[in-house]
Scaffold this motif. Structure first.
Motif, PDB file in Angstrom:
ATOM      1  N   ALA A  80     108.644  11.349 -28.839  1.00 45.95           N
ATOM      2  CA  ALA A  80     108.342  11.191 -30.416  1.00 45.95           C
ATOM      3  C   ALA A  80     109.162  10.108 -30.905  1.00 45.95           C
ATOM      4  O   ALA A  80     109.150   9.267 -31.460  1.00 45.95           O
ATOM      5  N   TYR A  81     110.514  10.524 -30.297  1.00 49.41           N
ATOM      6  CA  TYR A  81     111.547   9.183 -30.777  1.00 49.41           C
ATOM      7  C   TYR A  81     111.274   8.066 -30.332  1.00 49.41           C
ATOM      8  O   TYR A  81     111.363   6.880 -31.091  1.00 49.41           O
ATOM      9  N   ASP A  82     110.931   7.889 -29.136  1.00 54.04           N
ATOM     10  CA  ASP A  82     110.385   6.384 -28.675  1.00 54.04           C
ATOM     11  C   ASP A  82     109.297   5.805 -29.202  1.00 54.04           C
ATOM     12  O   ASP A  82     109.085   4.732 -29.666  1.00 54.04           O
ATOM     13  N   ALA A  83     108.389   6.753 -29.961  1.00 53.08           N
ATOM     14  CA  ALA A  83     107.261   6.098 -30.495  1.00 53.08           C
ATOM     15  C   ALA A  83     107.237   5.941 -32.000  1.00 53.08           C
ATOM     16  O   ALA A  83     106.630   5.497 -32.621  1.00 53.08           O
ATOM     17  N   ALA A  84     108.316   6.361 -32.303  1.00 53.21           N
ATOM     18  CA  ALA A  84     108.863   6.555 -34.054  1.00 53.21           C
ATOM     19  C   ALA A  84     108.674   4.945 -34.565  1.00 53.21           C
ATOM     20  O   ALA A  84     109.180   4.110 -33.759  1.00 53.21           O
ATOM     21  N   GLY A  85     107.940   4.937 -35.839  1.00 48.54           N
ATOM     22  CA  GLY A  85     107.681   3.838 -36.304  1.00 48.54           C
ATOM     23  C   GLY A  85     106.195   3.096 -36.109  1.00 48.54           C
ATOM     24  O   GLY A  85     105.938   2.353 -36.849  1.00 48.54           O
ATOM     25  N   ARG A  86     105.918   3.621 -35.099  1.00 52.28           N
ATOM     26  CA  ARG A  86     104.299   2.760 -34.815  1.00 52.28           C
ATOM     27  C   ARG A  86     103.326   3.950 -35.374  1.00 52.28           C
ATOM     28  O   ARG A  86     103.393   5.062 -35.279  1.00 52.28           O
ATOM     29  N   VAL A  87     102.203   3.324 -36.060  1.00 53.72           N
ATOM     30  CA  VAL A  87     101.250   3.897 -36.635  1.00 53.72           C
ATOM     31  C   VAL A  87     100.081   3.998 -35.797  1.00 53.72           C
ATOM     32  O   VAL A  87      99.922   3.174 -34.905  1.00 53.72           O
ATOM     33  N   PHE A  88      99.465   5.253 -35.493  1.00 55.04           N
ATOM     34  CA  PHE A  88      98.373   5.534 -34.760  1.00 55.04           C
ATOM     35  C   PHE A  88      97.425   6.069 -35.531  1.00 55.04           C
ATOM     36  O   PHE A  88      97.405   6.694 -36.020  1.00 55.04           O
ATOM     37  N   VAL A  89      96.099   5.513 -35.067  1.00 52.99           N
ATOM     38  CA  VAL A  89      94.968   5.783 -35.750  1.00 52.99           C
ATOM     39  C   VAL A  89      93.738   6.143 -34.648  1.00 52.99           C
ATOM     40  O   VAL A  89      93.436   5.383 -33.838  1.00 52.99           O
ATOM     41  N   SER A  92      88.462   9.325 -32.333  1.00 53.95           N
ATOM     42  CA  SER A  92      87.683  10.035 -31.216  1.00 53.95           C
ATOM     43  C   SER A  92      88.518  10.769 -30.277  1.00 53.95           C
ATOM     44  O   SER A  92      89.533  10.598 -30.348  1.00 53.95           O
ATOM     45  N   PRO A  93      87.970  11.984 -29.753  1.00 57.40           N
ATOM     46  CA  PRO A  93      88.776  12.584 -28.853  1.00 57.40           C
ATOM     47  C   PRO A  93      89.463  11.824 -27.539  1.00 57.40           C
ATOM     48  O   PRO A  93      90.413  12.344 -27.010  1.00 57.40           O
ATOM     49  N   GLU A  94      88.548  11.044 -27.154  1.00 52.73           N
ATOM     50  CA  GLU A  94      88.988   9.979 -26.122  1.00 52.73           C
ATOM     51  C   GLU A  94      90.343   9.178 -26.595  1.00 52.73           C
ATOM     52  O   GLU A  94      91.195   9.268 -25.951  1.00 52.73           O
ATOM     53  N   ALA A  95      90.451   8.869 -27.677  1.00 56.80           N
ATOM     54  CA  ALA A  95      91.500   8.128 -28.267  1.00 56.80           C
ATOM     55  C   ALA A  95      92.939   9.222 -28.305  1.00 56.80           C
ATOM     56  O   ALA A  95      94.123   8.882 -28.048  1.00 56.80           O
ATOM     57  N   LEU A  96      92.503  10.247 -28.804  1.00 54.32           N
ATOM     58  CA  LEU A  96      93.417  11.769 -28.825  1.00 54.32           C
ATOM     59  C   LEU A  96      94.037  11.636 -27.417  1.00 54.32           C
ATOM     60  O   LEU A  96      95.380  11.752 -27.208  1.00 54.32           O
ATOM     61  N   ALA A 130      89.019  10.807 -38.850  1.00 55.59           N
ATOM     62  CA  ALA A 130      89.981  10.077 -38.220  1.00 55.59           C
ATOM     63  C   ALA A 130      91.063  10.869 -38.269  1.00 55.59           C
ATOM     64  O   ALA A 130      91.244  11.503 -39.149  1.00 55.59           O
ATOM     65  N   ILE A 131      92.180  10.632 -37.337  1.00 49.21           N
ATOM     66  CA  ILE A 131      93.440  11.327 -37.385  1.00 49.21           C
ATOM     67  C   ILE A 131      94.205  10.115 -37.295  1.00 49.21           C
ATOM     68  O   ILE A 131      94.274   9.097 -36.535  1.00 49.21           O
ATOM     69  N   ALA A 132      95.294  10.206 -38.127  1.00 50.11           N
ATOM     70  CA  ALA A 132      96.134   8.912 -38.261  1.00 50.11           C
ATOM     71  C   ALA A 132      97.620   9.411 -38.450  1.00 50.11           C
ATOM     72  O   ALA A 132      97.776  10.727 -39.024  1.00 50.11           O
ATOM     73  N   GLY A 133      98.636   8.715 -37.955  1.00 51.86           N
ATOM     74  CA  GLY A 133     100.013   9.148 -38.538  1.00 51.86           C
ATOM     75  C   GLY A 133     100.982   8.409 -37.494  1.00 51.86           C
ATOM     76  O   GLY A 133     100.714   7.333 -36.889  1.00 51.86           O
ATOM     77  N   LEU A 134     102.327   8.987 -37.644  1.00 47.38           N
ATOM     78  CA  LEU A 134     103.459   8.328 -37.178  1.00 47.38           C
ATOM     79  C   LEU A 134     104.509   9.243 -36.890  1.00 47.38           C
ATOM     80  O   LEU A 134     104.486  10.470 -37.369  1.00 47.38           O
TER      81      LEU A 134
END
Length: 196
Positions: A80-89, A92-96, A130-134
């Motif tokens: 999570a620390y490495d991915a911090a700051g990037r927004v993910f949207v 679909s279940p495949e994207a998750l 959709a699921i979105a976050g960071l």
């Protein structure tokens, strides 16, 4: 000697004023209806049948989303620390699954990521959620995200969420705080999350 006499005189005046205010208060409350009785401690303690489980619920507009932080509880701090700051949207279940695969492939976590599911609520095979976050980084004793606004533009088909990361305390801890939400009915929108 003069200061002592003034002190006694002021004391007598303040006692007199206090006495007068008590008389007025008694006169004001004399005809007041009886106060409602104060509940006892046993009446205030919840019984097991009074306690309802806490479940995520859809919020009313303008914040039409549900807390989805629990979906990502299995991702370790380092990933999570490495991915911090990037927004993910993810739409679909495949994207998750791809996000979980990316965390596993990063080799930041000592063991495979615990994967949780999210209900994308497909209608006719097309997801409607959709699921979105960071993750956000900060330093301090504790940190949290504060939602400043959520702007939906139906013409431009955008949904923009503005956040502020609030850090508290003077601890020198490295913090990573998640902000993950499920968004209903805007799967075909351009979803953006801005942290300021």
């Amino acid at each position: 000697m003069l200061p002592r006499v003034l002190y006694v005189r002021e004391l007598k005046i303040s006692i007199f004023l206090a006495f007068i205010s008590l008389i007025f208060c008694a006169a004001c409350t004399r005809d007041a209806p009886d106060a409602t009785p104060t509940p006892t401690l046993s009446e205030l303690i919840a019984t097991p049948t009074d306690v309802l489980p806490i479940t995520p619920t859809w919020t009313s507009l303008p914040f039409a989303f549900v807390d989805a932080n629990s979906v990502f509880e299995g991702i370790c701090f380092e990933s999570a620390y490495d991915a911090a700051g990037r927004v993910f949207v993810m739409r679909s279940p495949e994207a998750l699954t791809a996000l979980f695969d990316g965390s596993d492939n990063s080799q930041f976590c000592p063991r495979p990521v615990t994967r949780h599911e999210f209900d994308f609520a497909p209608v006719g095979g097309i997801p409607t959620r959709a699921i979105a976050g960071l993750w956000s980084r900060g330093r301090g004793c504790d940190a949290r995200h504060e939602v400043l606004s959520a702007d939906q533009d139906d013409i431009a088909r955008t949904y923009i969420i503005r956040l502020r990361l609030v850090t508290e305390g003077s601890c020198d801890y490295e913090l990573v705080r998640p902000f993950w939400i499920g968004i209903n009915g805007m799967n075909d929108y351009d979803i953006r999350i801005l942290v300021g």
